[in-house]
Motif scaffolding. Structure first.
Motif, PDB file in Angstrom:
ATOM      1  N   SER A  81       0.835  -1.206   0.000  1.00 31.04           N
ATOM      2  CA  SER A  81       0.000   0.000   0.000  1.00 31.04           C
ATOM      3  C   SER A  81       0.865   1.250   0.000  1.00 31.04           C
ATOM      4  O   SER A  81       2.022   1.225   0.403  1.00 31.04           O
ATOM      5  CB  SER A  81      -0.929   0.006   1.225  1.00 31.04           C
ATOM      6  OG  SER A  81      -0.170   0.052   2.423  1.00 31.04           O
ATOM      7  N   ARG A  83       0.100   5.732   0.533  1.00 32.63           N
ATOM      8  CA  ARG A  83      -0.863   6.827   0.674  1.00 32.63           C
ATOM      9  C   ARG A  83      -0.580   7.878  -0.403  1.00 32.63           C
ATOM     10  O   ARG A  83       0.568   8.270  -0.625  1.00 32.63           O
ATOM     11  CB  ARG A  83      -0.800   7.467   2.066  1.00 32.63           C
ATOM     12  CG  ARG A  83      -1.914   8.508   2.262  1.00 32.63           C
ATOM     13  CD  ARG A  83      -1.996   8.998   3.695  1.00 32.63           C
ATOM     14  NE  ARG A  83      -2.442   7.970   4.626  1.00 32.63           N
ATOM     15  CZ  ARG A  83      -3.702   7.609   4.819  1.00 32.63           C
ATOM     16  NH1 ARG A  83      -4.684   8.150   4.105  1.00 32.63           N
ATOM     17  NH2 ARG A  83      -4.008   6.684   5.719  1.00 32.63           N
ATOM     18  N   GLY A  87      -4.847  11.907   0.233  1.00 34.90           N
ATOM     19  CA  GLY A  87      -5.329  11.175   1.394  1.00 34.90           C
ATOM     20  C   GLY A  87      -5.814   9.776   1.103  1.00 34.90           C
ATOM     21  O   GLY A  87      -5.995   8.970   2.032  1.00 34.90           O
ATOM     22  N   ARG A  88      -6.064   9.465  -0.177  1.00 39.88           N
ATOM     23  CA  ARG A  88      -6.467   8.107  -0.520  1.00 39.88           C
ATOM     24  C   ARG A  88      -5.300   7.145  -0.305  1.00 39.88           C
ATOM     25  O   ARG A  88      -4.133   7.551  -0.239  1.00 39.88           O
ATOM     26  CB  ARG A  88      -6.929   8.034  -1.978  1.00 39.88           C
ATOM     27  CG  ARG A  88      -8.172   8.822  -2.302  1.00 39.88           C
ATOM     28  CD  ARG A  88      -8.461   8.746  -3.802  1.00 39.88           C
ATOM     29  NE  ARG A  88      -7.377   9.331  -4.595  1.00 39.88           N
ATOM     30  CZ  ARG A  88      -7.206   9.143  -5.894  1.00 39.88           C
ATOM     31  NH1 ARG A  88      -8.053   8.365  -6.570  1.00 39.88           N
ATOM     32  NH2 ARG A  88      -6.191   9.712  -6.540  1.00 39.88           N
ATOM     33  N   VAL A  89      -5.619   5.856  -0.216  1.00 44.13           N
ATOM     34  CA  VAL A  89      -4.593   4.817  -0.131  1.00 44.13           C
ATOM     35  C   VAL A  89      -4.749   3.906  -1.334  1.00 44.13           C
ATOM     36  O   VAL A  89      -5.865   3.454  -1.640  1.00 44.13           O
ATOM     37  CB  VAL A  89      -4.699   3.995   1.175  1.00 44.13           C
ATOM     38  CG1 VAL A  89      -3.689   2.851   1.182  1.00 44.13           C
ATOM     39  CG2 VAL A  89      -4.485   4.901   2.386  1.00 44.13           C
ATOM     40  N   TRP A  91      -3.930   0.346  -2.830  1.00 41.06           N
ATOM     41  CA  TRP A  91      -3.548  -1.004  -2.452  1.00 41.06           C
ATOM     42  C   TRP A  91      -3.148  -1.775  -3.704  1.00 41.06           C
ATOM     43  O   TRP A  91      -3.881  -1.778  -4.700  1.00 41.06           O
ATOM     44  CB  TRP A  91      -4.704  -1.716  -1.750  1.00 41.06           C
ATOM     45  CG  TRP A  91      -5.029  -1.116  -0.415  1.00 41.06           C
ATOM     46  CD1 TRP A  91      -5.882  -0.078  -0.169  1.00 41.06           C
ATOM     47  CD2 TRP A  91      -4.489  -1.508   0.845  1.00 41.06           C
ATOM     48  NE1 TRP A  91      -5.914   0.202   1.177  1.00 41.06           N
ATOM     49  CE2 TRP A  91      -5.070  -0.665   1.828  1.00 41.06           C
ATOM     50  CE3 TRP A  91      -3.587  -2.493   1.253  1.00 41.06           C
ATOM     51  CZ2 TRP A  91      -4.768  -0.775   3.177  1.00 41.06           C
ATOM     52  CZ3 TRP A  91      -3.295  -2.601   2.598  1.00 41.06           C
ATOM     53  CH2 TRP A  91      -3.869  -1.754   3.542  1.00 41.06           C
ATOM     54  N   SER A 130     -10.672   5.200   0.184  1.00 44.44           N
ATOM     55  CA  SER A 130     -10.905   6.609   0.490  1.00 44.44           C
ATOM     56  C   SER A 130     -10.079   7.025   1.694  1.00 44.44           C
ATOM     57  O   SER A 130      -9.578   6.188   2.453  1.00 44.44           O
ATOM     58  CB  SER A 130     -12.388   6.851   0.770  1.00 44.44           C
ATOM     59  OG  SER A 130     -12.745   6.291   2.030  1.00 44.44           O
ATOM     60  N   ARG A 131      -9.979   8.327   1.895  1.00 40.33           N
ATOM     61  CA  ARG A 131      -9.229   8.823   3.055  1.00 40.33           C
ATOM     62  C   ARG A 131      -9.893   8.422   4.361  1.00 40.33           C
ATOM     63  O   ARG A 131      -9.250   8.400   5.419  1.00 40.33           O
ATOM     64  CB  ARG A 131      -9.064  10.342   2.968  1.00 40.33           C
ATOM     65  CG  ARG A 131     -10.346  11.120   3.115  1.00 40.33           C
ATOM     66  CD  ARG A 131     -10.096  12.617   3.012  1.00 40.33           C
ATOM     67  NE  ARG A 131      -9.657  12.987   1.671  1.00 40.33           N
ATOM     68  CZ  ARG A 131      -9.163  14.184   1.351  1.00 40.33           C
ATOM     69  NH1 ARG A 131      -9.006  15.092   2.293  1.00 40.33           N
ATOM     70  NH2 ARG A 131      -8.842  14.462   0.110  1.00 40.33           N
ATOM     71  N   GLY A 133     -11.039   5.443   4.867  1.00 35.90           N
ATOM     72  CA  GLY A 133     -10.739   4.038   5.101  1.00 35.90           C
ATOM     73  C   GLY A 133     -11.725   3.069   4.483  1.00 35.90           C
ATOM     74  O   GLY A 133     -11.755   1.897   4.866  1.00 35.90           O
ATOM     75  N   HIS A 362       2.360  -1.418   6.962  1.00 31.09           N
ATOM     76  CA  HIS A 362       1.647  -0.341   6.290  1.00 31.09           C
ATOM     77  C   HIS A 362       1.790   0.917   7.140  1.00 31.09           C
ATOM     78  O   HIS A 362       0.957   1.218   7.999  1.00 31.09           O
ATOM     79  CB  HIS A 362       0.182  -0.729   6.075  1.00 31.09           C
ATOM     80  CG  HIS A 362       0.028  -1.997   5.290  1.00 31.09           C
ATOM     81  ND1 HIS A 362       0.120  -2.041   3.918  1.00 31.09           N
ATOM     82  CD2 HIS A 362      -0.155  -3.285   5.687  1.00 31.09           C
ATOM     83  CE1 HIS A 362      -0.016  -3.291   3.493  1.00 31.09           C
ATOM     84  NE2 HIS A 362      -0.181  -4.062   4.554  1.00 31.09           N
ATOM     85  N   GLU A 364       1.523   4.011   6.454  1.00 31.11           N
ATOM     86  CA  GLU A 364       0.545   5.083   6.280  1.00 31.11           C
ATOM     87  C   GLU A 364      -0.689   4.865   7.138  1.00 31.11           C
ATOM     88  O   GLU A 364      -1.484   5.784   7.342  1.00 31.11           O
ATOM     89  CB  GLU A 364       0.149   5.213   4.801  1.00 31.11           C
ATOM     90  CG  GLU A 364      -0.609   4.044   4.226  1.00 31.11           C
ATOM     91  CD  GLU A 364       0.283   2.865   3.871  1.00 31.11           C
ATOM     92  OE1 GLU A 364      -0.261   1.776   3.638  1.00 31.11           O
ATOM     93  OE2 GLU A 364       1.516   3.038   3.831  1.00 31.11           O
ATOM     94  N   LEU A 365      -0.878   3.667   7.679  1.00 31.45           N
ATOM     95  CA  LEU A 365      -1.991   3.368   8.569  1.00 31.45           C
ATOM     96  C   LEU A 365      -1.551   3.239  10.024  1.00 31.45           C
ATOM     97  O   LEU A 365      -2.385   3.021  10.907  1.00 31.45           O
ATOM     98  CB  LEU A 365      -2.688   2.071   8.136  1.00 31.45           C
ATOM     99  CG  LEU A 365      -3.248   2.049   6.706  1.00 31.45           C
ATOM    100  CD1 LEU A 365      -3.842   0.682   6.397  1.00 31.45           C
ATOM    101  CD2 LEU A 365      -4.283   3.144   6.493  1.00 31.45           C
TER     102      LEU A 365
END
Length: 414
Positions: A81, A83, A87-89, A91, A130-131, A133, A362, A364-365
């Motif tokens: 993943s 980012r 703001g989207r991620v 995958w 989406s940002r 989640g 990950h 970014e999470l």
């Protein structure tokens, strides 16, 4: 000054210098190690706790089971993943099932959601979150076309970086593993090359693919190295980790390697430098930084995260434990020395002849001391023909999807 007095004075001076050097060495060894490239204090890191992340795991189950479209993701492995600036991620997945998922019972009467065995299987895919989640859409698949007959591309780690150094425009760089169909033991393909793909922003359109490291001239396929299983930024460099396919050559574990690239230049083959065992060089034969081929080493895919000045590597354990257990190593520099294996954990697995693989961090999470790690699950294919695995992951679609855990690390005495 008499000769004997001068000699004593010289001896005392030499002894003083020697003592000063010894004291300096003692002080250096007493101080915490420091990352030679990125700065920051380095201390040992060990796993202190872990727990299942039901929300993330459930989100992929929800999206995969959604039968409103026939061209979207219903299962896949090779989970990575990145980012995006808005703001989207994004995958990224390797082998991926599309098509429809049907509710239980399956055709043999089991209470599992299932897909038809004729469902489309593509070599790679990408899903946008989406940002907030929530998984939203699957890009037209495959995202990265096959380079030639009997060849395919698996996406691995990705980064957002300037289109060129100093440019205000951003793009997504995706590391790719190119593999070529082969006979046993290469039932998952012969490692062929490391490539870098460029995706435009914000529309994620494929702009081009460049070859970074072609391995076709390395005669022994078990010594071919593919880079991109994990990337870590430190200082002015991006460190790109890779591995060989030693496990396909009947070694219990593979070996890990590392390259470095000036940040923002992943798509430039000439900017890559490889660790050759004593230093960095542009056209060097990579030397392993971890792995003895027996007890210490990495699985076919692993992940590295930087915690302060400490690098922590997560991988499946050696031997038969590698089917169920994630273990870790730590180091003060990407080149090592790597300490471990340290404390591991065995994430939950569904019933059946299944295995966990491809642990991936990950960042970014992840927040604070909370690290989010995924692992993939697949049916063990004892025949090597692929028939048994495909049948079983189709009659129970929950098998071939990522699962997530939350980890916490601590230093000694924490």
């Amino acid at each position: 000054m008499p000769d004997d007095a001068r000699a004593r004075r010289q001896n005392q001076t030499g002894l003083g210098i020697l003592l000063a050097l010894v004291c300096a060495a003692v002080l250096l060894t007493a101080l915490p190690d420091h990352d030679r490239e990125g700065g920051g204090a380095c201390t040992a890191r060990t796993l202190t706790s872990w727990s299942a992340d039901a929300r993330l795991t459930g989100e992929f189950a929800r999206y995969g089971d959604d039968a409103s479209r026939t061209d979207d993701w219903t299962g896949g492995d090779g989970t990575h993943s990145v980012r995006l600036p808005d703001g989207r991620v994004l995958w990224l997945f390797s082998d991926t099932y599309l098509g429809l998922v049907h509710g239980p019972p399956n055709p043999v009467g089991e209470s599992y959601a299932w897909r038809d065995v004729s469902a489309p299987l593509v070599r790679n895919s990408a899903v946008v979150m989406s940002r907030e989640g929530r998984l939203q859409s699957t890009l037209p698949a495959p995202v990265f076309p096959d380079p030639g007959p009997q060849q395919w591309r698996w996406p691995v780690a990705a980064r957002v970086e300037p289109r060129f150094p100093g440019s205000p425009e951003k793009v997504v760089r995706v590391l790719l593993w190119t593999r070529t169909a082969g006979q046993a033991p290469w039932i998952y393909g012969v490692p062929t090359a490391t490539e870098v793909a460029t995706l435009s922003l914000p529309d994620l359109r494929l702009e081009g693919i460049s070859t970074v490291l072609d391995q076709r001239l390395v005669a022994d396929a078990s010594r071919r190295v593919l880079f991109g299983t994990s990337m870590v930024d430190a200082g002015e460099w991006t460190y790109v980790f890779g591995g060989d396919d030693g496990q396909a050559a009947s070694r219990p574990v593979s070996k890990a390697y590392v390259a470095r690239v000036p940040r923002g230049r992943l798509a430039e083959p000439g900017a890559w430098e490889y660790w050759d065992g004593s230093g960095w060089a542009v056209r060097a034969r990579p030397a392993p930084v971890l792995g003895d081929g027996q007890r210490r080493g990495v699985g076919s895919a692993f992940t590295v995260v930087r915690d302060g000045g400490t690098y922590v590597l997560f991988t499946m354990a050696a031997g038969t434990a590698g089917l169920t257990t994630v273990t870790s190593y730590w180091a003060c520099a990407p080149t090592g020395p790597w300490h471990g294996p340290t404390r591991g954990f065995s994430p939950s697995l569904p019933q059946g002849d299944v295995a966990a693989y491809n642990p991936q961090m990950h960042t970014e999470l992840s927040h604070g001391d909370r690290l989010v790690l995924s692992y993939d699950v697949n049916w063990l294919d004892a025949t090597g023909a692929g028939v048994s695995a495909q049948t079983n992951v189709s009659r129970n679609v929950s098998l071939y999807r990522p699962r997530f855990v939350t980890l916490r690390l601590a230093g000694p005495g924490s």
